[in-house]
Design an enzyme around this catalytic site. Structure first.
Site, PDB file in Angstrom:
ATOM      1  N   ASP A  73      -4.256  51.935  37.270  1.00  0.00           N
ATOM      2  CA  ASP A  73      -5.201  51.442  38.473  1.00  0.00           C
ATOM      3  C   ASP A  73      -5.996  52.292  38.525  1.00  0.00           C
ATOM      4  O   ASP A  73      -5.286  53.659  38.446  1.00  0.00           O
ATOM      5  CB  ASP A  73      -4.492  50.848  39.216  1.00  0.00           C
ATOM      6  CG  ASP A  73      -4.499  49.557  38.934  1.00  0.00           C
ATOM      7  OD1 ASP A  73      -5.011  48.134  38.461  1.00  0.00           O
ATOM      8  OD2 ASP A  73      -3.600  48.447  39.787  1.00  0.00           O
ATOM      9  N   TYR A 113       8.324  54.565  34.671  1.00  0.00           N
ATOM     10  CA  TYR A 113       7.099  55.063  35.914  1.00  0.00           C
ATOM     11  C   TYR A 113       7.986  55.751  36.938  1.00  0.00           C
ATOM     12  O   TYR A 113       9.239  55.225  37.115  1.00  0.00           O
ATOM     13  CB  TYR A 113       6.833  53.848  36.283  1.00  0.00           C
ATOM     14  CG  TYR A 113       4.794  53.083  35.271  1.00  0.00           C
ATOM     15  CD1 TYR A 113       4.306  53.321  35.773  1.00  0.00           C
ATOM     16  CD2 TYR A 113       5.661  52.016  34.755  1.00  0.00           C
ATOM     17  CE1 TYR A 113       3.299  52.779  35.656  1.00  0.00           C
ATOM     18  CE2 TYR A 113       4.405  51.884  34.317  1.00  0.00           C
ATOM     19  CZ  TYR A 113       3.539  51.432  34.424  1.00  0.00           C
ATOM     20  OH  TYR A 113       2.043  50.857  33.236  1.00  0.00           O
ATOM     21  N   ARG A 172      -2.979  49.757  31.561  1.00  0.00           N
ATOM     22  CA  ARG A 172      -4.369  50.181  31.938  1.00  0.00           C
ATOM     23  C   ARG A 172      -4.124  50.403  33.443  1.00  0.00           C
ATOM     24  O   ARG A 172      -3.901  49.763  33.969  1.00  0.00           O
ATOM     25  CB  ARG A 172      -5.725  48.943  31.902  1.00  0.00           C
ATOM     26  CG  ARG A 172      -5.906  48.241  30.229  1.00  0.00           C
ATOM     27  CD  ARG A 172      -6.545  47.132  30.570  1.00  0.00           C
ATOM     28  NE  ARG A 172      -6.813  46.545  28.747  1.00  0.00           N
ATOM     29  CZ  ARG A 172      -6.238  45.961  28.360  1.00  0.00           C
ATOM     30  NH1 ARG A 172      -4.891  45.035  29.156  1.00  0.00           N
ATOM     31  NH2 ARG A 172      -6.248  44.663  26.786  1.00  0.00           N
ATOM     32  N   ARG A 183       4.187  49.369  41.787  1.00  0.00           N
ATOM     33  CA  ARG A 183       3.790  49.689  43.496  1.00  0.00           C
ATOM     34  C   ARG A 183       4.338  48.880  44.329  1.00  0.00           C
ATOM     35  O   ARG A 183       4.697  48.855  45.703  1.00  0.00           O
ATOM     36  CB  ARG A 183       2.022  49.802  43.483  1.00  0.00           C
ATOM     37  CG  ARG A 183       1.486  50.676  42.358  1.00  0.00           C
ATOM     38  CD  ARG A 183       0.181  50.415  42.539  1.00  0.00           C
ATOM     39  NE  ARG A 183      -0.740  50.725  43.383  1.00  0.00           N
ATOM     40  CZ  ARG A 183      -2.058  50.545  43.564  1.00  0.00           C
ATOM     41  NH1 ARG A 183      -2.612  50.219  43.006  1.00  0.00           N
ATOM     42  NH2 ARG A 183      -2.369  49.497  44.918  1.00  0.00           N
TER      43      ARG A 183
END
Lengths: 265, 265
Positions: free
Chosen positions: A61, A119, A59, A206
């Protein structure tokens, strides 16, 4: 309902989904706003003539992009599994593309199955922001030392408690995660942070990117990241880097996750 | 008008302008639509408190991007030349950035002065379009042979009549232009076409890109590009590639074009 349809057996289809997150309020469905999941549900339902709700792997952002997020759904449709990709691409908006479609075993669940996720976080390291990259990078005008950032990132590899690198609003019970590999390198005017792991906490990549940026500009030393891990305290790590630099690159599942024979994960 | 202002001497300022062309109806000013030139005129005029109209080096088409287009304007402002870049960047929309500002000699005109312009055209060569690249590449799903494209592009180097590679609506009297260098190479999943020349006709780089794409997928051989040049007939060359793959990379002017001592062109 026609005899033909009632005799069709449900099959589980897996889609590899790429999207530009700029125009979306994130992946997860929310009423009355544009989400990737909502657009997928609408378009798949129209294609197969059933009410479909996908199960998403990640999910992401608002503003986060993907080359390879994963969704699965069940359908009685007779469309061959590999034809879902082109059929959906002819309907979907241009900022969502189905890169691949295949059949997976009935019980396959992309969040409950073991997976390795890759990522990338991209920092644009130039004096002035470049307009064509503003939605796909985090701009940093301070000179960054990619080697120091790479050294720091390597300290994250292995099983650690990542409480310091997790949004305090997380609902995860355990904050222990396993980072499989990290690589930080300069690519033209960008610094790319690549992280592979089998699970990530809320905002974890992040916060790692924000912490590595501070190390790259000399505010902290690479070794400081070990103390941050030990502290198990969000306030000791760096800022949460903004969403637009983050790309969910790919999911890898164990062999045998696909039913089709012509492709491997 | 105050004594101070009337005593200020006009100076000519040159800006290096980067923009994301996606949201613009091209560079050139048009009434009632969003253009790069219009936005620059508005913001510079507000900054200096005079009515400013810039002279642009290249009137790029709608959807075409720039890393380094050039504009000049005259002003009596006392703002130091190198401060125009940060001052304007604090006012401009995020999809336009001033990469550099400097003073140039009073008579300097970016279209009348000799210059070498570098363009890049990017083709995304993947099975499925990548959403985050849709506004910055031309997607081609056929396998492309970058070496053949590079060989073909080299035939364009030198002084030639480029009638075959020019939009028939051109207003140019002579169709002879000098291509200084070309380079076509694969960069990840993209093929980059880089062309340097001292002048380009209307749509010339996009028609070259469309022609090279056809050579890359095997519809024509590299040597065919010589026959296309000789024909002096637009219909013999390839299609005009779409605008979003085109980037105006930089302008280079002869030494001495800048008044500031701290930078060289």
């Amino acid at each position: 309902m026609s005899k033909e349809i009632t005799e069709n057996k449900n099959k589980r289809i897996m889609l590899t989904v790429a999207y530009d997150g700029t125009a979306y309020h994130g992946f997860a469905f929310q009423e009355n706003v544009r989400t990737v999941e909502g657009i997928l549900n609408d378009n798949i339902s129209i294609l197969v003539g059933e009410n479909v709700e996908v199960i998403g792997a990640s999910r992401t952002d608002a503003g986060v992009h993907a080359y390879g997020n994963i969704v699965v759904f069940d359908t009685v449709s007779t469309i061959p599994a590999d034809r879902f990709a082109p059929a959906l691409n002819s309907k979907l908006p241009e900022d969502i593309r189905i890169m691949d479609s295949c059949q997976v075993p009935d019980g396959f669940h992309p969040r409950k199955c073991y997976s390795e996720k890759t990522y990338e976080y991209r920092i644009l390291n130039t004096k002035t922001p470049v307009p064509t990259k503003r939605q796909y990078t985090w701009h940093c005008s301070y000179p960054l030392d990619a080697e120091k950032m790479n050294k720091a990132a390597h300290f994250l590899v292995g099983e650690h408690d990542f409480t310091s690198f997790c949004n305090v609003e997380t609902q995860a019970i355990s904050h222990v995660r396993n980072i499989i590999s990290t690589d930080v390198f300069r690519h033209g005017d960008e610094i790319v942070i690549r992280i592979v792991g089998n699970g990530f906490l809320y905002n974890m990549v992040r916060i790692i990117a924000g912490t590595l940026m501070q190390i790259g500009r000399g505010k902290n030393e690479p070794e400081d990241i070990c103390k941050m891990l030990e502290a198990q305290d969000r306030t000791v790590a760096g800022p949460t880097a903004p969403p637009q630099g983050l790309f969910l690159v790919k999911y890898e599942f164990p062999k045998g996750s696909r039913v089709n024979k012509d492709s491997e994960n």
